[in-house]
Scaffold this motif. Structure first.
Motif, PDB file in Angstrom:
ATOM      1  N   ARG A 151       7.469  -7.980 -29.294  1.00 29.14           N
ATOM      2  CA  ARG A 151       8.244  -8.828 -30.213  1.00 29.14           C
ATOM      3  C   ARG A 151       7.377  -9.554 -31.238  1.00 29.14           C
ATOM      4  O   ARG A 151       7.838  -9.950 -32.299  1.00 29.14           O
ATOM      5  CB  ARG A 151       8.985  -9.859 -29.367  1.00 29.14           C
ATOM      6  N   HIS A 152       6.120  -9.752 -30.915  1.00 25.13           N
ATOM      7  CA  HIS A 152       5.208 -10.512 -31.772  1.00 25.13           C
ATOM      8  C   HIS A 152       4.215  -9.624 -32.519  1.00 25.13           C
ATOM      9  O   HIS A 152       3.212 -10.110 -33.042  1.00 25.13           O
ATOM     10  CB  HIS A 152       4.463 -11.557 -30.937  1.00 25.13           C
ATOM     11  N   ALA A 153       4.509  -8.335 -32.583  1.00 26.73           N
ATOM     12  CA  ALA A 153       3.580  -7.379 -33.213  1.00 26.73           C
ATOM     13  C   ALA A 153       3.364  -7.660 -34.695  1.00 26.73           C
ATOM     14  O   ALA A 153       2.320  -7.305 -35.238  1.00 26.73           O
ATOM     15  CB  ALA A 153       4.090  -5.948 -33.018  1.00 26.73           C
ATOM     16  N   SER A 154       4.304  -8.321 -35.338  1.00 25.30           N
ATOM     17  CA  SER A 154       4.166  -8.560 -36.778  1.00 25.30           C
ATOM     18  C   SER A 154       3.624  -9.959 -37.111  1.00 25.30           C
ATOM     19  O   SER A 154       3.510 -10.295 -38.290  1.00 25.30           O
ATOM     20  CB  SER A 154       5.516  -8.359 -37.465  1.00 25.30           C
ATOM     21  N   ARG A 155       3.251 -10.736 -36.124  1.00 22.95           N
ATOM     22  CA  ARG A 155       2.748 -12.080 -36.441  1.00 22.95           C
ATOM     23  C   ARG A 155       1.347 -11.982 -37.049  1.00 22.95           C
ATOM     24  O   ARG A 155       0.625 -11.017 -36.844  1.00 22.95           O
ATOM     25  CB  ARG A 155       2.765 -12.987 -35.219  1.00 22.95           C
ATOM     26  N   ASP A 156       0.982 -13.017 -37.791  1.00 22.37           N
ATOM     27  CA  ASP A 156      -0.311 -13.068 -38.465  1.00 22.37           C
ATOM     28  C   ASP A 156      -1.426 -13.255 -37.429  1.00 22.37           C
ATOM     29  O   ASP A 156      -1.473 -14.281 -36.741  1.00 22.37           O
ATOM     30  CB  ASP A 156      -0.313 -14.231 -39.461  1.00 22.37           C
ATOM     31  N   PRO A 157      -2.344 -12.292 -37.300  1.00 22.48           N
ATOM     32  CA  PRO A 157      -3.411 -12.418 -36.303  1.00 22.48           C
ATOM     33  C   PRO A 157      -4.406 -13.534 -36.612  1.00 22.48           C
ATOM     34  O   PRO A 157      -5.166 -13.949 -35.735  1.00 22.48           O
ATOM     35  CB  PRO A 157      -4.097 -11.052 -36.327  1.00 22.48           C
ATOM     36  N   ALA A 158      -4.400 -14.050 -37.838  1.00 29.70           N
ATOM     37  CA  ALA A 158      -5.306 -15.152 -38.193  1.00 29.70           C
ATOM     38  C   ALA A 158      -4.853 -16.468 -37.573  1.00 29.70           C
ATOM     39  O   ALA A 158      -5.622 -17.419 -37.504  1.00 29.70           O
ATOM     40  CB  ALA A 158      -5.395 -15.286 -39.710  1.00 29.70           C
ATOM     41  N   ILE A 159      -3.606 -16.531 -37.124  1.00 28.94           N
ATOM     42  CA  ILE A 159      -3.087 -17.756 -36.512  1.00 28.94           C
ATOM     43  C   ILE A 159      -3.304 -17.674 -35.007  1.00 28.94           C
ATOM     44  O   ILE A 159      -2.630 -16.929 -34.307  1.00 28.94           O
ATOM     45  CB  ILE A 159      -1.601 -17.959 -36.852  1.00 28.94           C
ATOM     46  N   ARG A 160      -4.307 -18.422 -34.561  1.00 31.69           N
ATOM     47  CA  ARG A 160      -4.642 -18.469 -33.137  1.00 31.69           C
ATOM     48  C   ARG A 160      -4.246 -19.835 -32.595  1.00 31.69           C
ATOM     49  O   ARG A 160      -4.415 -20.843 -33.278  1.00 31.69           O
ATOM     50  CB  ARG A 160      -6.148 -18.267 -32.947  1.00 31.69           C
ATOM     51  N   PRO A 161      -3.751 -19.887 -31.379  1.00 30.22           N
ATOM     52  CA  PRO A 161      -3.401 -21.201 -30.821  1.00 30.22           C
ATOM     53  C   PRO A 161      -4.632 -22.093 -30.691  1.00 30.22           C
ATOM     54  O   PRO A 161      -5.712 -21.623 -30.332  1.00 30.22           O
ATOM     55  CB  PRO A 161      -2.842 -20.870 -29.438  1.00 30.22           C
ATOM     56  N   GLN A 162      -4.459 -23.340 -31.014  1.00 30.72           N
ATOM     57  CA  GLN A 162      -5.509 -24.344 -30.798  1.00 30.72           C
ATOM     58  C   GLN A 162      -5.607 -24.652 -29.308  1.00 30.72           C
ATOM     59  O   GLN A 162      -6.678 -24.932 -28.801  1.00 30.72           O
ATOM     60  CB  GLN A 162      -5.176 -25.613 -31.587  1.00 30.72           C
ATOM     61  N   VAL A 163      -4.461 -24.585 -28.628  1.00 30.04           N
ATOM     62  CA  VAL A 163      -4.403 -24.809 -27.187  1.00 30.04           C
ATOM     63  C   VAL A 163      -3.178 -24.074 -26.644  1.00 30.04           C
ATOM     64  O   VAL A 163      -2.166 -23.945 -27.336  1.00 30.04           O
ATOM     65  CB  VAL A 163      -4.363 -26.317 -26.841  1.00 30.04           C
ATOM     66  N   ILE A 164      -3.312 -23.596 -25.414  1.00 21.81           N
ATOM     67  CA  ILE A 164      -2.206 -22.956 -24.709  1.00 21.81           C
ATOM     68  C   ILE A 164      -1.839 -23.864 -23.547  1.00 21.81           C
ATOM     69  O   ILE A 164      -2.686 -24.170 -22.697  1.00 21.81           O
ATOM     70  CB  ILE A 164      -2.602 -21.562 -24.177  1.00 21.81           C
ATOM     71  N   LEU A 165      -0.590 -24.322 -23.518  1.00 21.20           N
ATOM     72  CA  LEU A 165      -0.076 -25.093 -22.390  1.00 21.20           C
ATOM     73  C   LEU A 165       0.706 -24.103 -21.529  1.00 21.20           C
ATOM     74  O   LEU A 165       1.736 -23.589 -21.948  1.00 21.20           O
ATOM     75  CB  LEU A 165       0.822 -26.230 -22.867  1.00 21.20           C
ATOM     76  N   LEU A 166       0.205 -23.827 -20.352  1.00 18.18           N
ATOM     77  CA  LEU A 166       0.688 -22.718 -19.531  1.00 18.18           C
ATOM     78  C   LEU A 166       1.232 -23.206 -18.197  1.00 18.18           C
ATOM     79  O   LEU A 166       0.507 -23.831 -17.412  1.00 18.18           O
ATOM     80  CB  LEU A 166      -0.488 -21.754 -19.297  1.00 18.18           C
ATOM     81  N   ASP A 167       2.507 -22.909 -17.953  1.00 19.52           N
ATOM     82  CA  ASP A 167       3.101 -23.175 -16.654  1.00 19.52           C
ATOM     83  C   ASP A 167       2.643 -22.088 -15.689  1.00 19.52           C
ATOM     84  O   ASP A 167       2.281 -20.983 -16.110  1.00 19.52           O
ATOM     85  CB  ASP A 167       4.626 -23.178 -16.779  1.00 19.52           C
ATOM     86  N   LEU A 168       2.642 -22.366 -14.411  1.00 24.93           N
ATOM     87  CA  LEU A 168       2.225 -21.363 -13.433  1.00 24.93           C
ATOM     88  C   LEU A 168       3.372 -20.476 -12.970  1.00 24.93           C
ATOM     89  O   LEU A 168       3.227 -19.268 -12.858  1.00 24.93           O
ATOM     90  CB  LEU A 168       1.601 -22.036 -12.201  1.00 24.93           C
ATOM     91  N   HIS A 169       4.495 -21.087 -12.683  1.00 22.57           N
ATOM     92  CA  HIS A 169       5.617 -20.355 -12.088  1.00 22.57           C
ATOM     93  C   HIS A 169       6.538 -19.848 -13.193  1.00 22.57           C
ATOM     94  O   HIS A 169       7.449 -20.548 -13.622  1.00 22.57           O
ATOM     95  CB  HIS A 169       6.346 -21.236 -11.082  1.00 22.57           C
ATOM     96  N   LEU A 170       6.238 -18.631 -13.648  1.00 22.97           N
ATOM     97  CA  LEU A 170       6.944 -18.024 -14.777  1.00 22.97           C
ATOM     98  C   LEU A 170       7.619 -16.734 -14.341  1.00 22.97           C
ATOM     99  O   LEU A 170       7.113 -16.042 -13.453  1.00 22.97           O
ATOM    100  CB  LEU A 170       5.960 -17.694 -15.906  1.00 22.97           C
TER     101      LEU A 170
END
Length: 152
Positions: free
Chosen positions: A53-72
């Motif tokens: 779904r995200h194949a067309s997003r701009d690869p130059a935009i990288r997250p500054q931080v990822i807030l990640l839940d464990l139970h997904l």
């Protein structure tokens, strides 16, 4: 959509209430960075590796931080973390586990896999807002990341 210079937050959260509280906490703390929300581990990996779904997003935009839940759903947070650390292009991205889990094994495994920080989601709303505010201030303002060219 977003400019590469913007400090994007990737929020990986399947609980709609926790998502809303996190977004409200950012707004109340005057943290107006763009927040990309994905609701399961597979979508998080699609976003990070610019596929599906995200194949067309701009690869130059990288997250500054990822807030990640464990139970997904689909792929759990520990597996997402393992895959992030396994790839050169995502290895240096800051990952903060933000979870309700109080399992010692989750904490230990997260650090073994290279998490930058492990934070329990406070049950109290005021404490939750304060925790998110502090996370935002540190990871978006104080913390410095290498540019993608320097980290490769």
């Amino acid at each position: 959509m977003y400019e590469p210079s913007q400090r994007v937050i990737l929020l990986v959260e399947d609980n709609a209430d926790d998502e809303l509280m996190t977004l409200r906490a950012f707004r109340k703390s005057n943290i107006h960075n763009p927040v990309v929300v994905v609701r399961d581990g597979a979508e998080a990996l699609d976003y990070l590796f610019i596929q599906g779904r995200h194949a067309s997003r701009d690869p130059a935009i990288r997250p500054q931080v990822i807030l990640l839940d464990l139970h997904l759903p689909r792929i759990d947070g520990l597996e997402v973390l393992r895959r992030i650390r396994a790839h050169e292009q995502t290895r240096t991205l800051p990952v903060v586990i933000l979870t309700s889990s109080k399992e010692e094994s989750d904490l230990v495994r997260s650090y073994q896999l290279g998490v930058n920080s492990f934070v329990h989601k406070p049950v109290d709303v005021t404490a939750f807002f304060e925790a998110v505010r502090q996370l935002g201030m540190y990871w978006l303002i104080l913390n410095e990341l290498p540019s993608p060219r320097r980290s490769a």
